[in-house]
Design a protein around this motif. Structure first.
Motif, mmCIF file in Angstrom:
data_model
loop_
_atom_site.group_PDB
_atom_site.id
_atom_site.type_symbol
_atom_site.label_atom_id
_atom_site.label_comp_id
_atom_site.label_asym_id
_atom_site.label_seq_id
_atom_site.Cartn_x
_atom_site.Cartn_y
_atom_site.Cartn_z
ATOM 1 N N GLY A 172 6.970 8.213 -0.952
ATOM 2 C CA GLY A 172 7.775 7.032 -1.196
ATOM 3 C C GLY A 172 8.837 7.396 -2.067
ATOM 4 O O GLY A 172 10.129 6.869 -1.886
ATOM 5 N N ALA A 173 8.943 8.254 -2.787
ATOM 6 C CA ALA A 173 9.788 8.749 -3.886
ATOM 7 C C ALA A 173 10.930 9.253 -3.040
ATOM 8 O O ALA A 173 12.102 8.971 -3.382
ATOM 9 N N ASN A 205 0.839 -1.104 0.111
ATOM 10 C CA ASN A 205 -0.018 0.063 0.176
ATOM 11 C C ASN A 205 0.873 1.213 0.006
ATOM 12 O O ASN A 205 1.529 1.563 -1.026
ATOM 13 N N LEU A 206 1.021 2.036 1.072
ATOM 14 C CA LEU A 206 1.607 3.284 0.960
ATOM 15 C C LEU A 206 3.033 3.050 0.992
ATOM 16 O O LEU A 206 3.641 4.190 0.483
ATOM 17 N N TRP A 207 3.618 2.085 1.266
ATOM 18 C CA TRP A 207 5.184 1.987 1.269
ATOM 19 C C TRP A 207 5.463 1.389 -0.339
ATOM 20 O O TRP A 207 6.675 1.047 -0.440
ATOM 21 N N ALA A 208 4.524 0.936 -1.079
ATOM 22 C CA ALA A 208 4.942 0.475 -2.479
ATOM 23 C C ALA A 208 5.831 1.556 -3.108
ATOM 24 O O ALA A 208 6.940 0.936 -4.112
ATOM 25 N N SER A 209 5.512 2.704 -3.210
ATOM 26 C CA SER A 209 6.156 3.761 -3.771
ATOM 27 C C SER A 209 7.704 3.745 -3.480
ATOM 28 O O SER A 209 8.676 3.866 -4.223
ATOM 29 N N ILE A 249 3.911 5.073 -14.293
ATOM 30 C CA ILE A 249 3.311 4.143 -13.966
ATOM 31 C C ILE A 249 2.490 4.113 -12.934
ATOM 32 O O ILE A 249 1.453 3.792 -12.908
ATOM 33 N N PHE A 250 2.947 4.988 -11.696
ATOM 34 C CA PHE A 250 2.187 5.029 -10.611
ATOM 35 C C PHE A 250 1.094 6.023 -10.659
ATOM 36 O O PHE A 250 -0.001 5.749 -10.202
ATOM 37 N N GLY A 251 1.159 6.864 -11.769
ATOM 38 C CA GLY A 251 0.049 7.819 -12.113
ATOM 39 C C GLY A 251 -1.052 7.045 -12.596
ATOM 40 O O GLY A 251 -2.182 7.543 -12.442
ATOM 41 N N THR A 252 -0.779 5.746 -13.111
ATOM 42 C CA THR A 252 -2.050 5.311 -13.671
ATOM 43 C C THR A 252 -2.842 4.151 -12.522
ATOM 44 O O THR A 252 -3.757 3.593 -12.857
#
Length: 227
Positions: A160-161, A125-129, A146-149
């Protein structure tokens, strides 16, 4: 085969830029001369360069070395982080709101990167990025696209970034800072030795970390299946 060829080309370009920034004394002198003449424009150009590299999915880590060469560790990490977060934000919003959205979804729906991003989102979830950005196997410049989609919020993505890219940014900025100290003949031997050590650590980071993350993913898969 085509993807392997692209990786080889990108790696060759990255290595050439890396060596040029570290060992070209004349280039360092020119960069610092420009910085002295244009103290305001220099960080703006760094950000614009990173935005351009990111849009065209080019490796940006050499720009982090450049930040260390020009501003040292403290200001270098600030400008580098700012450039990274602005670039990530740009690709995220392009992926979510621009005409590229449908094209990216179609391109990555069956692609390994798209599948891995979706797996990370479902598990962490929140830690995926953060996990995606810390893994050097992921194409960092295109992660925002990709994350934008996906359905991740912008806040979770950009946090995360920031977390995921920090270890690599610190190493690259430090390498840049030490290379300019070696050029200025202040603790030259020590600086070169530390650069060699950091490059070795960087190599270990790039080789070992993906294996650790892969084992973690497999372990999570096993736990989810057993439950």
């Amino acid at each position: 085969m085509r993807n392997h060829f692209k990786i080889i080309i990108f790696a060759a370009i990255w290595l050439a830029l890396f060596c040029e920034l570290i060992f070209d004394a004349e280039l360092k002198q020119s960069l610092h001369t420009y910085l002295e003449l244009h103290p305001v424009m220099a960080p703006i150009l760094l950000i614009l360069l990173q935005l351009t590299f990111t849009i065209f999915v080019l490796p940006c880590s050499t720009l982090t070395i450049l930040a260390g060469i020009l501003w040292g560790v403290k200001l270098g990490i600030i400008y580098s982080t700012l450039a990274t977060l602005m670039s990530s934000s740009l690709t995220f919003f392009l992926g979510r709101y621009s005409f590229l959205n449908t094209k990216i979804i179609n391109s990555y729906s069956s692609h390994q990167w798209g599948a891995k991003i979706n797996q990370l989102l479902s598990r962490f979830n929140l830690w995926a990025s953060a996990l995606a950005h810390v893994n050097p196997l992921f194409p960092g410049s295109s992660l925002g696209y990709i994350f934008g989609t996906t359905n991740i919020s912008y806040g979770a993505f950009i946090l995360g970034a920031a977390i995921g890219t920090m270890p690599l940014q610190l190493m690259m900025v430090l390498i840049g800072d030490l290379s300019i100290k070696a050029f200025l003949n202040t603790a030259k031997i020590q600086s070169l030795a530390i650069i060699a050590l950091l490059v070795a650590i960087l190599g270990i980071y790039l080789i070992i970390l993906p294996k650790i993350l892969k084992k973690k993913t497999v372990k999570n898969d096993d736990n989810s299946l057993s439950s």
